[in-house]
Design an enzyme around this catalytic site. Structure first.
Site, PDB file in Angstrom:
ATOM      1  N   ARG A 287       0.852  -1.183   0.000  1.00 21.07           N
ATOM      2  CA  ARG A 287       0.000   0.000   0.000  1.00 21.07           C
ATOM      3  C   ARG A 287       0.890   1.236   0.000  1.00 21.07           C
ATOM      4  O   ARG A 287       1.965   1.240   0.609  1.00 21.07           O
ATOM      5  CB  ARG A 287      -0.893   0.029   1.257  1.00 21.07           C
ATOM      6  CG  ARG A 287      -2.036  -0.981   1.232  1.00 21.07           C
ATOM      7  CD  ARG A 287      -3.107  -0.621   0.218  1.00 21.07           C
ATOM      8  NE  ARG A 287      -4.223  -1.540   0.246  1.00 21.07           N
ATOM      9  CZ  ARG A 287      -4.352  -2.610  -0.565  1.00 21.07           C
ATOM     10  NH1 ARG A 287      -3.431  -2.879  -1.469  1.00 21.07           N
ATOM     11  NH2 ARG A 287      -5.422  -3.383  -0.481  1.00 21.07           N
TER      12      ARG A 287
ATOM     13  N   HIS B  39      -1.093   0.244  -9.713  1.00 22.79           N
ATOM     14  CA  HIS B  39      -1.744  -0.711  -8.798  1.00 22.79           C
ATOM     15  C   HIS B  39      -2.259  -1.937  -9.564  1.00 22.79           C
ATOM     16  O   HIS B  39      -3.453  -2.255  -9.540  1.00 22.79           O
ATOM     17  CB  HIS B  39      -2.893  -0.035  -8.020  1.00 22.79           C
ATOM     18  CG  HIS B  39      -3.272  -0.762  -6.763  1.00 22.79           C
ATOM     19  ND1 HIS B  39      -3.632  -0.135  -5.597  1.00 22.79           N
ATOM     20  CD2 HIS B  39      -3.346  -2.099  -6.486  1.00 22.79           C
ATOM     21  CE1 HIS B  39      -3.930  -1.035  -4.663  1.00 22.79           C
ATOM     22  NE2 HIS B  39      -3.760  -2.244  -5.193  1.00 22.79           N
TER      23      HIS B  39
END
Ligand code: NDP
Ligand code: OXD
Length: 309
Positions: A224, A272
């Site tokens: 993250r 991502h």
């Protein structure tokens, strides 16, 4: 059985089709603002508060990802006592292994440097790196971390691993807890972050920990964005302490166009995509877990809400 499904614009038809096929007895509806009709299960990714607040009759909340930080951030608005389940691998392990192996090999075999030479039509040999000097440290030895480790071991890299509780993994030098983080970082030429985002891991990759890596180290972050203090990385890359970074996740996504990472050639970015949710595998796993829950049996993948993963 009633299922509420959060549409976030990703593969909606594919999800609905797969749920219909796998759970033909279920009535699946797309949740919309104002819908507080009864439901047995919720399938979500970063849900709005209104979708889950007060829904203590739910039997479970399923994450459409391995990470649950986007669900747990609801805090006290999450219905108390309702289990939250994460995806366990569900087709993501092999993708993570591919992504990290690609990044490691690019640095180890100096393909990033050869690419620059090629642009200048320059035929030049660079001295090969020694495998034994190229130890890879994996932060997080869970489902995805261990899959990454297995892939890297295949190429004979020395591997270090770091987790919250002490682990024993064949061929891996295992470190655990904050007290062993510095030793882990000092021993790793490449550090790969595949931790869940929790109160304990937020900002873990900062000036202090990244500064403990050997000179000319590399960072790969596939966990993250909030694990990394972005300005600290930028300063360390610009000073040459860190030779390069491959980042799939960012504090703000999409990464704003004016972000300095876009203009730093030693930082490689992807949007991502390190391991994308596979609809078929995910629905199969969720359906199997619903069947187990319906029988009143213990189920895999339940998140420890207090621990944060
Ligand atoms: P797991 O829950 O299986 O593994 C988590 C690992 O992190 C465990 O080894 C755990 O230690 C360790 N850990 C947790 N907290 C700490 C801490 N405070 N200190 C040290 N170690 C800690 O998760 P997964 O492997 O399935 O997934 C990891 C993360 O990857 C997800 O949460 C998600 O954020 C990210 N992800 C990113 C994707 C992408 O495309 N970029 C795709 C999929 C996931 P222990 O073993 O002791 O419990
Ligand atoms: C996940 C992700 O957590 O895709 O599964 O980031």
């Amino acid at each position: 059985m009633n299922i509420i499904f959060q549409d976030n614009g990703n593969h909606l038809d594919e999800w609905l089709q797969a749920l219909k096929q796998t759970l033909p007895q279920a009535k699946v509806r797309i949740w919309q603002e104002g819908d507080d009709a009864p439901a047995d299960y919720a399938i979500v990714w970063k849900p709005p508060v209104a979708m889950l607040r007060g829904r203590s009759a739910l039997k479970a909340i399923f994450s459409r990802g391995a990470g649950v930080d986007g669900i747990l951030q609801l805090g006290a608005d999450l219905p108390a006592g309702v289990p939250v389940l994460r995806l366990s691998d569900a087709g993501m392990g092999v993708q993570m292994a591919e992504y990290v192996t690609h990044a490691v090999l690019r640095y180890f075999r100096r393909f990033d440097e050869y690419q620059l030479l090629e642009r200048d039509a320059c035929w030049r040999f660079l001295p090969p790196r020694q495998r034994e000097d190229f130890s890879i440290g994996v932060l997080g030895l869970g489902v995805l971390g261990q899959r990454i480790v297995a892939a890297l071991q295949h190429f004979g890299f020395p591997v270090n691993g770091w987790s919250r509780t002490q682990k024993t993994v064949d061929g891996v030098t295992c470190y655990a807890g904050r007290e062993q983080l510095a030793a882990f970082m000092q021993a790793s030429k490449v550090v790969v972050c595949i931790l869940p985002l929790t109160a304990d891991t937020q900002g873990i990759l900062d000036r202090v920990s990244l500064g403990q890596l050997p000179q000319g180290a590399y960072l790969i972050n596939v966990a993250r964005g909030a694990h990394l203090v972005e300005d600290d990385l930028l300063a360390l890359v610009q000073s040459g302490q860190i030779a390069g970074a491959t980042l799939d996740v960012f504090a703000q996504e999409p990464l704003p166009r004016q972000h300095p990472f876009w203009r730093e050639p030693r930082i490689t970015l992807t949007p991502h995509i390190a391991a994308m949710t596979m609809v078929g595998e995910s629905v199969a796993q969720i359906a199997q877990r619903i069947q187990v829950l319906e029988q009143g049996l213990p189920v895999d993948g339940v998140v420890d809400i207090k621990r944060g993963y």
